[in-house]
Structures are given as structure tokens and as C-alpha cells.
Scaffold this motif. Structure first.
Motif, mmCIF file in Angstrom:
data_model
loop_
_atom_site.group_PDB
_atom_site.id
_atom_site.type_symbol
_atom_site.label_atom_id
_atom_site.label_comp_id
_atom_site.label_asym_id
_atom_site.label_seq_id
_atom_site.Cartn_x
_atom_site.Cartn_y
_atom_site.Cartn_z
ATOM 1 N N SER A 1 11.231 0.534 -6.742
ATOM 2 C CA SER A 1 9.859 1.034 -6.867
ATOM 3 C C SER A 1 9.062 0.179 -7.836
ATOM 4 N N MET A 2 9.757 -0.385 -8.861
ATOM 5 C CA MET A 2 9.071 -1.203 -9.860
ATOM 6 C C MET A 2 8.952 -2.665 -9.437
ATOM 7 N N ASP B 1 1.937 -3.012 -8.276
ATOM 8 C CA ASP B 1 0.895 -3.249 -7.263
ATOM 9 C C ASP B 1 -0.057 -2.056 -7.166
ATOM 10 N N ILE B 2 0.530 -0.866 -7.167
ATOM 11 C CA ILE B 2 -0.284 0.346 -7.047
ATOM 12 C C ILE B 2 -1.170 0.518 -8.278
ATOM 13 N N LYS C 1 8.593 1.142 2.708
ATOM 14 C CA LYS C 1 8.802 2.102 1.621
ATOM 15 C C LYS C 1 8.665 1.420 0.257
ATOM 16 N N TYR C 2 9.214 0.207 0.131
ATOM 17 C CA TYR C 2 9.183 -0.500 -1.153
ATOM 18 C C TYR C 2 8.288 -1.738 -1.119
ATOM 19 N N ALA C 3 7.413 -1.828 -0.100
ATOM 20 C CA ALA C 3 6.539 -2.998 0.015
ATOM 21 C C ALA C 3 5.547 -3.066 -1.140
ATOM 22 N N ASP C 4 5.058 -1.908 -1.577
ATOM 23 C CA ASP C 4 4.119 -1.862 -2.705
ATOM 24 C C ASP C 4 4.857 -1.351 -3.933
ATOM 25 N N THR C 5 4.972 -2.227 -4.967
ATOM 26 C CA THR C 5 5.646 -1.813 -6.194
ATOM 27 C C THR C 5 4.708 -0.951 -7.028
ATOM 28 N N TYR C 6 5.292 -0.336 -8.059
ATOM 29 C CA TYR C 6 4.481 0.496 -8.959
ATOM 30 C C TYR C 6 3.376 -0.345 -9.583
ATOM 31 N N LYS D 1 -8.240 -1.858 -10.236
ATOM 32 C CA LYS D 1 -9.312 -2.568 -9.537
ATOM 33 C C LYS D 1 -10.342 -1.585 -8.985
ATOM 34 N N THR D 2 -9.864 -0.502 -8.396
ATOM 35 C CA THR D 2 -10.759 0.508 -7.822
ATOM 36 C C THR D 2 -11.587 1.170 -8.912
#
Length: 857
Positions: free
Chosen positions: A488-489, A818-819, A811-816, A825-826
């Protein structure tokens, strides 16, 4: 029409006719009349075989001739005079009255043979007393009865080998009425699929025996007994060696049992029934006149029952009852174990019983807990099968099937959690053919299947204090999804999660390395073309070839078994043999679900069986037959059937057209396709017009200016032509719309003519098929769908693998991290947007506070 079509037609009409009468009551009327027609037709056939001409039946078959009365009673067990015959009612036309029925039913009861009293006495009581509910007066009752007898007049009553139309329709109507009867349905009906499952379990145990006695102490409609008879008959040379015992408390339901058994062609000698309370009076067997002194318990080969769930009963005085003495007395509030112990008591040492019970019998304490302990210690419980919820009409409570025996070699208990295998049908769940087969295979072979079944030792049951609750032993729940913290990281797919797909990696050893690159226990997908990589893998290709080889001759075998012997094969035996042949081919094919293949076969075989029944009854020429296509047309308050063209007796017109008249069909389809394009071209013309132009031509458009009014277009063109140069573009557009309309009309006319011509051509083609054509058509209709469906199963398997791999990679394409970056950014973009806002002092104060929450200064 085949039996399925006829049954559906009768149900639809009957349901319309019943008006305000409850489904549970109306079933007694229609089923009673079906049974009377059966008895009446059976006597007519018997008379014709004794060389009575039809005119002799009219003149001589009456009570004035004691010889014919006595002969009929000796052969059939009853006598029906000509004036009381079902066919006579039909021929009476407007002279028919409900009073004819009352007289006939009264006479029938009076003229039953003394030797057949137990089979026929009082069997029409429910119908006879219910006639007055069919209308307010004699006229309305006569109309209702007349409509009913006309409706069922089409049912053939001369059941030929494997063409049990009458029995099928009777069972079909019972099921439909049960589905419409709400809670009352449980009083008389066990869903067909549950009945089949119990029957197959019993038949597998009893096959090979030459004579059998089977018993249902809460018989309802009798369907459980009948299905056991059918299942066992597949393994017996003479089905007349099965004796049926049935007891039912409710009188009208008891009549259903007797009617159902008689109409299946079971010999009266083999039907032993009683209307009474199973728990109060241990029957079989005693003489009603002296139950105490004549008590002689009967022991049978199989008992099957679906008793009322958790019913109150009176246990007082039952302590010395031999049925309960060894095990205990069920509590007053719940008679479930009282029914079970009654069933068990009547089993022979090598017999078998199946009983449907509520799930609570597995874990409730008190007296039930003690009975359950005794059953375990005396080694009677063989199998427990957990069924899906909402499988019985009128109740959604979880239910089980318990299989028990008097003597067993093994001491374990097989627990099967079959609660997840079903399909949704309306408000209820329904066991599929593949679900039933899987359960039967699991039980008969005593298989341990992860998350489905497990054999439990007596020691383990003792350790659980004799609690048999299924989830204690078989966990069929889906595993909760877990997330790897490192992945996840930092990303990557954990090897531990890839290991959950080891069944695939073992089958395709080289595939994992082609899909992933791994380092330190975490893997990355190495290809963007997942589906292509899987399909091009050498091990996958070898598997697909192996699968194809295993079924390469399936079409040929099916052709030989079905088409080659269509006019003489036993439909149920052929089904059993083909199913076995298909399932055996999966023995060395890993991962592929053989029960999916079985379901494909069973689904297709339903249609095949219907066609085979027609061929065996009417000959192979039935395939060439074309029937009038009758449709219901309503005129005022009346509805009557009129002919609209033709339809194939066995081969649908659409089917024949695709095989023999493809060019003609393609030509019609091309015209239809063009016709469907025209509306969008109208829309394109209007989209090209500005609002101002639409106003100019508004006389040629509808009120909302979004569609042409074609009848006004020509006049509008004429107006525009007054200034042709200025309106040149609008004139072109309107002319185009006018041309489209002309094309549309022409296409509709051409399609209608072409379809009529194609329809008549199809009729001629079907009627003139050669033997080779018939064989070709039946291969495409019967054989190809089975072969095609089974051949696609590996694609489904690979599709599941692709989906699972894709899900893991995503499932693990986006790491913590990245999120978090995306959120930051948002937030920054939102802060900038807030900086551009203006408003009152209070608005700005609120915005500033929101800005701080987002991390702004």
C-alpha cells in the motif's frame, strides 16, 4: 405443442379464469377435474379395447347393465356411466350444467369397487363441496365449470412411454399454484428441485434392489414419493415392484396425493394411503376399526418427508411410544424431531431417509439437544445438507436436508453447505441442475471440498457438545479482503496474494513468470497486454488443446445417442448416460468446472426432451410438420383464437430460415436495417436547421419543432419555391425528408411482402425436408448448442484468471504516497479557486476558515 407448452397454456388460461378465487382453493377444482377426465378417458380406452364401438358405449354403458358395471369395477376399481363421462360433458355443448357434475361425482362414489375404497373413496369431496364457490348461481357455476373442462380437454390421458404429459402438467400446475398461494403453499408443495435432490440421494442408495417400499408420512401433493419412484425406476426393470405409502393430515391435500399417484399409472395395489395425524397415530400399519390390537409396524426401504416446520404437538403420553423411547420426546412447541423419529422408526436396517427441517434442529438445546446427542451416539445421522434461503414457497427461513440411516459402517457425519448454489427466480431462490448434481456427487462419493463439504468425526461433534450448526464445521463465507501495508505504501503485488492463484500457476507453470517480475516478495505486472499474454502462453495453449481433444468426438457421440435413436431411446436413461459421459471427460482436466458443463447439457436437454417426446409419439415426420399459428384476439368482451400464419411443430420458422433460406432472410434483414436508419436521417436534417429556419418551415413540423409532419412537407416546398433562390437550402432539406418518407413507405411495403413470401417459403421448406435435411437440422438444434457451450468453458476459466490478475494489479497500482499527492494537488487547486471568490464579509470569513482547513495560510 409439447408438454411444456401445453402446461404453460393451461396455467395461463386457468389463472385468468380463477377471478377472485384464492389460488390455493382453485387448484383443487382444476386438479380435481383433470383427475376425473383421467378416470373417464381411462374407462373409455378400456371399453374400446374390449371391442366396444363408440355407439355401443353410448347405448350400453350404464348402470342398467350389471355385467359391464362389475367388469369395470374389477378391472379399474370404479364405473362411470356414459352420461357421466367427461367426453359426454364436452359433447353436450349448451345443454351442459353444473348439476351434471354433481350427479356424476355422486354416482362415482356410489359405484367404487369395495376392493378400491381406500384408493378412491372421498377423492372428489373437495371438488364436490367447492362447486358452489365457482359462482353465485347455477348459471355462473355452469359457465365456470364449462370453461374449465373445455380448457383441460386438450390434455392427452394415454401417457405413453416417457411421454407422461398428464403427470407433467399436473405437477406444473401444482407448482404454479404453490407459487401464487403464499404461506399456504407450504401445506402441500415441496419445490420440484428439492424433491428431485432428495429422490436422487435415495435412488443412489437403493439402486440394485428388485422390490421397494417407500413412505411419506406428510405427503402433501405426493410429489416427493413420485419423484423417488421415477429416480429409482431408472435402475429397475419393473417399476411395478415399488409400493407407495402415504399419510396426510389435511383432507383436500390428501386427495391430491391419491390423485397424483393414481394418474402416474401406479397400480392401485401399490398405493397405500391414509388421511390422519402421523404423530398421534403411528401408521402404517393398523386396521382403522381396531388400531390398538391390530398394530403391526411396517418397515420400509426409504422414508422421505417435508413436515410442517416447528409445529406444536401433544407429547403427553408418548414416553412409551416405541418411536421415541430410544431417543427422547420433542418439545411441545416444536414437533420437528417427533417427525424425524417417526420416519427413522419405520426404516429397515439397510434403509435410508431424507427429511427437510428448519436449521434450528442442528443447534437448539433442551429436549432437542438430548435427541440430537442420542442420534449421534447411536450413529443414525449420515449427512446434513444446508440449503439456500428462500427456497420454499411461503417461507424464507433457512432449511436443511438431513439424511439418516438405521445402520452405518462409518461413524462420521458429512456436512454439506450448499447454501450458495442457486439461481434467483422471482422472489424465491431455486436449485439449478448443476447444484443438485454437485450435492448428490458429494454425498454419494463422500467428498471433502474446501468451503463446501467436510466429514466430521464423532469426537469433534462431542467436543462441540453435539452442536451441528453448519458454520462450525464448514466455512463457506468469502474471505475478507486484506491489504498489505508495504504494498500500500510502496506498490507491487504481494507474493502471498499471488499465491492465492496457485491453482492456475500449477496448471500453467510458465505463465506466472511471463506475467510478473518479482523482487523481495513483491511483483510487478510486466505486460500491458494481459489477455494476449495469457492466450499465447505455451502451457495455456497445451491446456486448450488437451481440453479440445477430450471433447473432440462429443458431437459424434451425441449424434449417435440422440438423433440415431430418437424414436426409441428412453429419454431419462439417455439423459443419465450422456450426463455421465460428459462428466467423466473432466476427470483429468484441472480447474474446469464440470458442473458448468453439466448445467449447459441439462438446459439444452429440456428442449431436446420435448422434441423427442413429440417424435416418439408422432414419428419422425413430426419434424416436417407445420401447425396453424393460433393467437388470441379480443373482440368486445369475447376472446377467441384465430390463425395468423404457421409455425413449425418442432423446427421454429426462424431456425429453418437461418439454415435453408439465409439469402432471403439476409435480404429482409437488410431492408429492415435500412428502415431503422431513416429516423436518424430525419433528425440529421433538423439538426442542420437553425431555430430561425425551423420557424420558417414550422408548418411542416410538429408543435415542438423536433419532427416532420410529412403530409405538410409538399405544401411547404411549394411555398418556399416562390422565392426559390433564397430558400434553396431549405427546399433541398425538405425534399430530402420527402424522399426519405417515400423510401420509408416503399421499404415497409417491400418488407411486408418479402416476409409473407419468406413465411410461405419456410413452410414449404420444412414440409419437404429430406431425411438428410432433418438430420442436419437436429444436429444444429440439439447437438451444436451443447458442444459449443462446453467448448467455451476454458475461455471462461481464462477470463476469470485475467480478471483476478487485473484486480490485483489495480489494487496496489496507487500507493498511499500517490493518493496523498493527489489529495494535496486537489486541495491546492481548490485553494486557488477559493482565492478568486468574492462576497460579503461573512462569506469571506467562511471561505477563509474553509481555506485553513484545506491547509492554506
Amino acid at each position: 405443442m409439447n408438454k411444456q407448452q401445453l402446461a404453460a397454456k393451461i396455467w395461463e388460461s386457468a389463472n385468468k379464469m380463477r377471478s377472485k378465487i384464492e389460488a390455493n382453493e382453485y387448484k383443487d377444482y382444476i386438479l380435481g377435474f383433470i383427475f376425473y377426465k383421467y378416470l373417464s378417458d381411462k374407462q373409455e380406452q378400456w371399453l374400446l379395447k374390449r371391442d366396444y364401438a363408440p355407439e355401443d358405449i353410448v347405448e350400453y354403458v350404464n348402470e342398467d347393465d350389471p355385467e359391464i358395471v362389475e367388469a369395470s369395477q374389477q378391472s379399474l376399481g370404479y364405473f362411470i356411466a356414459y352420461k357421466d363421462m367427461f367426453s359426454t360433458w364436452i359433447h353436450m355443448g349448451s345443454d351442459f350444467s353444473v348439476d351434471n357434475v354433481r350427479t356424476a361425482l355422486s354416482s362415482f362414489t356410489r359405484l367404487i369397487s369395495p376392493s378400491h375404497k381406500k384408493v378412491f373413496d372421498g377423492i372428489f369431496n373437495t371438488l364436490e363441496t367447492g362447486l358452489s364457490k365457482l359462482g353465485e348461481n347455477t348459471k355462473s357455476q355452469t359457465k365456470a365449470v364449462s370453461d374449465l373442462i373445455q380448457l383441460i380437454n386438450d390434455i392427452p390421458m394415454d401417457g405413453r412411454q416417457d411421454y407422461d404429459v398428464l403427470g407433467f402438467i399436473y405437477e406444473y400446475l401444482i407448482e404454479k399454484f404453490a407459487a401464487n398461494a403464499g404461506k399456504k403453499a407450504g401445506e402441500f408443495y415441496t419445490p420440484h428441485e428439492v424433491s428431485v435432490l432428495m429422490s436422487e440421494l435415495i435412488a443412489a442408495h437403493l439402486k440394485g434392489q428388485k422390490e421397494l417400499k417407500i413412505y411419506d408420512p406428510t405427503s402433501g401433493s405426493g410429489s416427493l414419493l413420485i419423484n423417488i419412484g421415477h429416480a429409482i425406476a431408472k435402475y429397475m426393470d419393473n417399476p411395478d415392484c415399488i409400493r407407495y405409502y402415504a399419510q396426510e393430515l389435511k383432507a383436500n391435500t390428501y386427495n391430491l396425493t391419491r390423485m397424483n399417484l393414481v394418474m402416474r399409472g401406479i397400480l392401485p395395489y401399490n398405493i397405500v394411503t391414509r388421511n390422519g395425524d402421523t404423530l398421534e397415530d403411528d401408521w402404517p400399519y393398523f386396521d382403522e376399526a381396531d388400531p390398538v390390537m391390530t398394530y403391526d409396524p411396517l418397515y420400509v426401504d426409504a422414508v422421505v418427508s417435508n413436515p410442517p416446520y416447528s409445529q406444536r404437538w401433544e407429547p403427553k403420553g408418548k414416553e412409551n411410544d416405541p418411536r421415541y423411547a430410544r431417543y427422547g420426546i420433542a418439545p411441545k412447541s416444536k414437533a420437528d424431531y417427533a417427525f424425524l423419529l417417526h420416519d427413522l422408526y419405520h426404516l429397515k436396517p439397510d434403509g435410508i431417509m431424507t427429511i427437510v427441517l428448519p436449521h434450528g434442529v442442528l443447534f437448539r438445546g433442551g429436549e432437542e439437544g438430548q435427541i440430537r446427542k442420542n442420534l449421534i451416539e447411536q450413529n443414525n445421522i449420515d449427512v446434513i445438507i444446508g440449503l439456500p434461503a428462500n427456497i420454499f414457497f411461503g417461507t424464507g427461513i433457512p432449511t436443511i436436508i438431513m439424511v439418516l440411516r438405521q445402520k452405518r459402517e462409518n461413524t462420521d457425519v458429512l456436512i454439506v453447505d450448499a447454501s450458495k448454489g442457486f439461481e434467483k427466480e422471482g422472489k424465491n431462490n431455486k436449485l439449478r441442475a448443476c447444484d443438485i448434481r454437485k450435492i448428490v456427487d458429494t454425498v454419494t462419493m463422500r467428498l471433502d471440498i474446501p468451503k463446501y463439504s467436510r466429514s466430521i468425526t464423532r469426537e469433534e461433534i462431542r467436543a462441540n457438545d453435539y452442536n451441528l450448526n453448519i458454520p462450525r464445521y464448514v466455512d463457506s463465507s468469502e474471505a475478507a479482503e486484506s491489504w498489505d501495508i508495504y504494498a500500500s505504501m510502496f506498490g507491487g503485488i504481494p507474493e502471498t496474494e499471488l499465491a492465492e492463484l496457485n491453482a492456475y500457476w500449477n496448471l500453467f507453470p510458465s505463465l506466472k513468470n511471463e506475467l510478473f517480475v518479482a523482487e523481495n516478495g513483491y511483483a510487478q505486472l510486466r505486460t500491458e497486454h494481459l489477455k494476449q499474454t495469457i492466450q499465447e502462453n505455451a502451457d495455456v495453449k497445451a491446456f486448450l488443446q488437451h481440453y479440445q481433444d477430450a471433447f473432440s468426438d462429443l458431437g459424434e457421440k451425441l449424434d449417435q445417442a440422440l438423433i440415431g435413436q430418437a424414436d426409441q431411446l428412453s429419454i431419462p436413461k439417455a439423459e443419465d448416460e450422456i450426463a455421465g459421459m460428459i462428466l467423466n471427460r473432466f476427470e483429468d482436466i484441472a480447474l474446469a468446472d464440470k458442473y458448468e458443463a453439466y448445467q449447459i447439457f441439462k438446459t439444452e436437454y429440456e428442449q431436446i426432451a420435448g422434441d423427442l417426446e413429440l417424435i416418439q409419439t408422432e414419428g419422425m415426420d413430426a419434424v416436417r410438420q407445420v401447425d396453424p399459428n393460433m393467437v388470441a384476439k379480443k373482440k368486445g368482451d369475447d376472446e377467441k383464437e384465430v390463425q395468423e400464419g404457421w409455425k413449425g411443430h418442432i423446427i421454429p420458422f426462424e431456425f429453418a430460415q437461418k439454415i435453408f433460406l439465409k439469402a432471403d432472410l439476409d435480404a429482409v434483414d437488410a431492408k429492415k436495417a435500412r428502415l431503422q436508419e431513416i429516423p436518424s436521417e430525419y433528425e440529421n436534417i433538423l439538426e442542420e436547421c437553425s431555430e430561425e429556419e425551423k420557424e420558417t418551415i414550422s408548418e411542416a413540423l410538429n408543435d415542438s419543432n423536433d419532427a416532420f409532419v410529412i403530409k405538410n412537407v409538399k405544401a411547404m416546398i411549394k411555398v418556399l419555391k416562390q422565392d426559390a433562390e433564397e430558400n434553396k437550402i431549405l427546399i433541398e432539406r425538405l425534399s430530402k425528408a420527402e424522399n426519405l418518407n417515400s423510401e420509408e413507405k416503399k421499404l415497409k411495403s417491400e418488407i411486408k411482402s418479402a416476409e409473407e413470401e419468406l413465411h410461405l417459403k419456410t413452410k414449404t421448406v420444412i414440409e419437404n425436408m429430406t431425411d438428410e435435411d432433418i438430420h442436419h437440422v437436429l444436429v444444429i438444434k440439439w447437438i451444436d448448442p451443447i458442444c459449443d457451450g462446453i467448448s467455451k468453458l476454458p475461455e471462461n476459466l481464462l477470463g476469470v484468471l485475467e480478471k483476478k490478475v487485473k484486480a490485483l494489479s489495480e489494487k496496489y497500482a496507487d500507493t498511499y504516497e500517490d493518493i496523498e499527492n493527489e489529495i494535496t494537488k486537489t486541495q491546492n487547486e481548490l485553494i486557488k479557486m477559493l482565492d478568486e471568490l468574492t462576497g460579503s464579509d461573512t462569506d469571506m470569513a467562511g471561505i477563509m476558515e474553509f481555506r485553513k482547513l484545506l491547509g492554506g495560510e
